[in-house]
Write a protein that holds these residues in place. Structure first.
Motif, mmCIF file in Angstrom:
data_model
loop_
_atom_site.group_PDB
_atom_site.id
_atom_site.type_symbol
_atom_site.label_atom_id
_atom_site.label_comp_id
_atom_site.label_asym_id
_atom_site.label_seq_id
_atom_site.Cartn_x
_atom_site.Cartn_y
_atom_site.Cartn_z
ATOM 1 N N GLU A 1 0.830 -1.207 0.000
ATOM 2 C CA GLU A 1 0.000 0.000 0.000
ATOM 3 C C GLU A 1 0.861 1.252 0.000
ATOM 4 O O GLU A 1 0.607 2.206 -0.749
ATOM 5 N N LEU A 2 1.912 1.264 0.828
ATOM 6 C CA LEU A 2 2.757 2.447 0.941
ATOM 7 C C LEU A 2 3.723 2.586 -0.231
ATOM 8 O O LEU A 2 4.065 3.710 -0.629
ATOM 9 N N ASP A 3 4.157 1.458 -0.789
ATOM 10 C CA ASP A 3 5.087 1.496 -1.928
ATOM 11 C C ASP A 3 4.495 2.240 -3.122
ATOM 12 O O ASP A 3 5.231 2.820 -3.929
ATOM 13 N N GLY A 4 3.189 2.217 -3.230
ATOM 14 C CA GLY A 4 2.557 2.913 -4.342
ATOM 15 C C GLY A 4 2.569 4.422 -4.198
ATOM 16 O O GLY A 4 2.343 5.144 -5.178
ATOM 17 N N ARG A 5 2.844 4.899 -2.988
ATOM 18 C CA ARG A 5 2.766 6.337 -2.711
ATOM 19 C C ARG A 5 4.106 6.966 -2.334
ATOM 20 O O ARG A 5 4.284 8.179 -2.457
ATOM 21 N N PHE A 6 5.028 6.126 -1.808
ATOM 22 C CA PHE A 6 6.282 6.645 -1.278
ATOM 23 C C PHE A 6 7.473 5.823 -1.769
ATOM 24 O O PHE A 6 7.323 4.667 -2.187
ATOM 25 N N GLU A 7 8.656 6.406 -1.662
ATOM 26 C CA GLU A 7 9.902 5.644 -1.691
ATOM 27 C C GLU A 7 10.127 5.192 -0.251
ATOM 28 O O GLU A 7 10.467 6.008 0.616
ATOM 29 N N VAL A 8 9.918 3.937 0.012
ATOM 30 C CA VAL A 8 9.893 3.440 1.388
ATOM 31 C C VAL A 8 11.267 2.919 1.817
ATOM 32 O O VAL A 8 11.870 2.095 1.131
ATOM 33 N N ILE A 9 11.718 3.408 2.974
ATOM 34 C CA ILE A 9 12.886 2.851 3.657
ATOM 35 C C ILE A 9 12.343 2.110 4.873
ATOM 36 O O ILE A 9 11.783 2.729 5.793
ATOM 37 N N TYR A 10 12.483 0.815 4.879
ATOM 38 C CA TYR A 10 11.868 -0.021 5.920
ATOM 39 C C TYR A 10 12.912 -0.353 6.980
ATOM 40 O O TYR A 10 13.888 -1.052 6.708
ATOM 41 N N ALA A 11 12.710 0.157 8.193
ATOM 42 C CA ALA A 11 13.681 -0.010 9.277
ATOM 43 C C ALA A 11 12.955 -0.332 10.584
ATOM 44 O O ALA A 11 12.895 0.498 11.500
ATOM 45 N N PRO A 12 12.408 -1.543 10.700
ATOM 46 C CA PRO A 12 11.550 -1.865 11.834
ATOM 47 C C PRO A 12 12.269 -2.361 13.098
ATOM 48 O O PRO A 12 11.607 -2.720 14.060
ATOM 49 N N ASP A 13 13.605 -2.391 13.090
ATOM 50 C CA ASP A 13 14.349 -2.828 14.274
ATOM 51 C C ASP A 13 15.490 -1.852 14.527
ATOM 52 O O ASP A 13 15.856 -1.046 13.657
ATOM 53 N N PRO A 14 16.083 -1.871 15.727
ATOM 54 C CA PRO A 14 17.094 -0.866 16.085
ATOM 55 C C PRO A 14 18.277 -0.786 15.127
ATOM 56 O O PRO A 14 18.736 0.317 14.797
ATOM 57 N N ASP A 15 18.811 -1.928 14.665
ATOM 58 C CA ASP A 15 19.957 -1.907 13.757
ATOM 59 C C ASP A 15 19.603 -1.272 12.420
ATOM 60 O O ASP A 15 20.337 -0.411 11.902
ATOM 61 N N ALA A 16 18.473 -1.704 11.848
ATOM 62 C CA ALA A 16 18.039 -1.139 10.569
ATOM 63 C C ALA A 16 17.737 0.349 10.705
ATOM 64 O O ALA A 16 18.022 1.146 9.799
ATOM 65 N N ARG A 17 17.190 0.721 11.833
ATOM 66 C CA ARG A 17 16.863 2.127 12.105
ATOM 67 C C ARG A 17 18.129 2.989 12.113
ATOM 68 O O ARG A 17 18.190 4.036 11.463
ATOM 69 N N ALA A 18 19.148 2.526 12.836
ATOM 70 C CA ALA A 18 20.400 3.272 12.920
ATOM 71 C C ALA A 18 21.056 3.401 11.545
ATOM 72 O O ALA A 18 21.555 4.470 11.173
ATOM 73 N N GLN A 19 21.038 2.319 10.781
ATOM 74 C CA GLN A 19 21.642 2.340 9.450
ATOM 75 C C GLN A 19 20.887 3.274 8.513
ATOM 76 O O GLN A 19 21.486 4.025 7.738
ATOM 77 N N ALA A 20 19.554 3.223 8.586
ATOM 78 C CA ALA A 20 18.746 4.082 7.717
ATOM 79 C C ALA A 20 18.976 5.553 8.023
ATOM 80 O O ALA A 20 19.098 6.384 7.109
ATOM 81 N N LEU A 21 19.049 5.883 9.295
ATOM 82 C CA LEU A 21 19.279 7.273 9.683
ATOM 83 C C LEU A 21 20.649 7.747 9.210
ATOM 84 O O LEU A 21 20.797 8.883 8.741
ATOM 85 N N ALA A 22 21.640 6.879 9.333
ATOM 86 C CA ALA A 22 22.997 7.261 8.948
ATOM 87 C C ALA A 22 23.146 7.399 7.438
ATOM 88 O O ALA A 22 23.799 8.329 6.940
ATOM 89 N N ARG A 23 22.543 6.490 6.684
ATOM 90 C CA ARG A 23 22.752 6.442 5.244
ATOM 91 C C ARG A 23 21.780 7.314 4.448
ATOM 92 O O ARG A 23 22.137 7.880 3.420
ATOM 93 N N ARG A 24 20.524 7.379 4.919
ATOM 94 C CA ARG A 24 19.489 8.030 4.114
ATOM 95 C C ARG A 24 18.763 9.149 4.851
ATOM 96 O O ARG A 24 17.777 9.683 4.337
ATOM 97 N N GLY A 25 19.218 9.504 6.029
ATOM 98 C CA GLY A 25 18.515 10.503 6.832
ATOM 99 C C GLY A 25 18.246 11.803 6.103
ATOM 100 O O GLY A 25 17.180 12.406 6.257
ATOM 101 N N LYS A 26 19.187 12.238 5.277
ATOM 102 C CA LYS A 26 19.047 13.513 4.569
ATOM 103 C C LYS A 26 17.922 13.499 3.537
ATOM 104 O O LYS A 26 17.432 14.555 3.121
ATOM 105 N N ASP A 27 17.498 12.295 3.117
ATOM 106 C CA ASP A 27 16.474 12.183 2.070
ATOM 107 C C ASP A 27 15.049 12.069 2.614
ATOM 108 O O ASP A 27 14.085 12.242 1.863
ATOM 109 N N VAL A 28 14.910 11.761 3.899
ATOM 110 C CA VAL A 28 13.609 11.413 4.467
ATOM 111 C C VAL A 28 12.735 12.654 4.649
ATOM 112 O O VAL A 28 13.130 13.624 5.300
ATOM 113 N N ARG A 29 11.532 12.587 4.090
ATOM 114 C CA ARG A 29 10.566 13.679 4.242
ATOM 115 C C ARG A 29 9.402 13.304 5.158
ATOM 116 O O ARG A 29 8.706 14.184 5.675
ATOM 117 N N VAL A 30 9.193 11.992 5.341
ATOM 118 C CA VAL A 30 8.079 11.505 6.162
ATOM 119 C C VAL A 30 8.575 10.344 7.018
ATOM 120 O O VAL A 30 9.358 9.517 6.550
#
Length: 310
Positions: free
Chosen positions: A18-47
């Motif tokens: 459902e969300l893939d049709g509307r957004f570029e989704v970065i999926y980070a549902p656990d602490p490790d993925a969350r930290a990596q997503a923030l470090a690598r893609r934080g500048k791109d996140v709008r939502v």
């Protein structure tokens, strides 16, 4: 170009589709993925999509310079840094009301299960114990039900309880003109009046241990407590003592302090019914909350008012 969405909570495959049709989704549902997503893609996140338990910290917001909107999937938002987000001009929303029917259904289920001892009778029946060897349980119909928090969920609890012919009372930050129940100025006076007390107030620092020993004692040995809000609202230690000593008749809890660990002080007691924070969960509700969030986001990017702003 689709806006970049950082998802910090577990989602089903259909939710993600459902969300893939509307957004570029970065999926980070656990602490490790969350930290990596923030470090690598934080500048791109709008939502950002989170929930009340997972939240979003001020430090994490600092790592999201393009963030425009942060949403909590459910009604709760206690661990979302609201004030800091507002200072940054970030729009905020939640899923208030979307799962209210499901939560209210579960509240009544817990109340009936606790008062009528459904789990205990089920266990007895399975071992061949017949009714003559079991204690009779109180009737639910006609009792006094107090509701702490008369929002979307509290109102729906009241409507369901009215079907049982209950006398209704409530405590809220302020009276509601359209309430089906009598207003009480304090939780304590409401508890003194009530036979059963359902907790439907938001969590957070302002309501931490709102249901304390005094309130539990006011309900008394024939009283029953149901909590479908947040575990922090009830003083678990005081509740455990009251249940062990017979100072409270029973309880039904969908939430508790220290989640997801089961409440050690309560799991050995036979006068409490426990469920693992599932009151607002069902396949149809989950799909509706994801659609609700997506609609809030669509409204934000269109410059329109959010459905459920914080």
């Amino acid at each position: 170009m689709k806006p970049c969405l950082l998802v910090l909570i577990p989602l089903t495959e259909s939710d993600r589709t459902e969300l893939d049709g509307r957004f570029e989704v970065i999926y980070a549902p656990d602490p490790d993925a969350r930290a990596q997503a923030l470090a690598r893609r934080g500048k791109d996140v709008r939502v950002v999509l989170t929930n009340g338990t997972t939240g979003l910290t001020a430090e994490e917001i600092d790592g999201l310079p393009a963030l425009e909107l942060a949403g909590a999937l459910g009604a709760g938002y206690e661990n979302l840094a609201l004030d800091y987000a507002r200072e940054r001009g970030i729009a905020l929303c939640n899923g208030a009301g979307v799962n209210a029917d499901c939560v209210a259904d579960h509240a009544l289920a817990l109340l009936l299960a606790a008062v009528r001892a459904v789990p205990q009778f089920d266990a007895a029946c399975r071992t061949g114990v017949w009714r003559d060897a079991l204690p009779m349980r109180p009737t639910v119909t006609g009792r006094r039900l107090g509701i702490v928090g008369y929002g979307h969920i509290g109102e729906k609890v009241a409507r369901r309880a009215a079907g049982f012919g209950m006398e209704l009372g409530y405590h809220n930050r302020q009276p509601r003109e359209d309430a089906l129940a009598r207003y009480f100025e304090s939780v304590l006076t409401l508890a003194q009046w009530s036979d059963f007390l359902v907790i439907a107030t938001p969590g957070g620092a302002q309501t931490k241990h709102l249901i304390d020993r005094a309130v539990i004692d006011a309900l008394g040995p024939q009283g029953f407590l149901v909590n479908i809000s947040r575990g922090s609202v009830v003083d678990t230690a005081a509740l455990a003592v009251a249940l062990k000593n017979g100072a409270l008749g029973g309880a039904g809890l969908d939430v508790y302090e220290g989640e997801p660990q089961p409440p050690a002080a309560l799991i050995g007691l036979d006068n409490v019914v426990l469920t693992p924070h599932v009151a607002g969960s069902s396949p149809d509700v989950r799909a509706a909350t994801v659609r609700h969030f997506a609609e809030n986001a669509a409204r934000h990017f269109a410059g329109e008012a959010l459905l459920t702003p914080l």
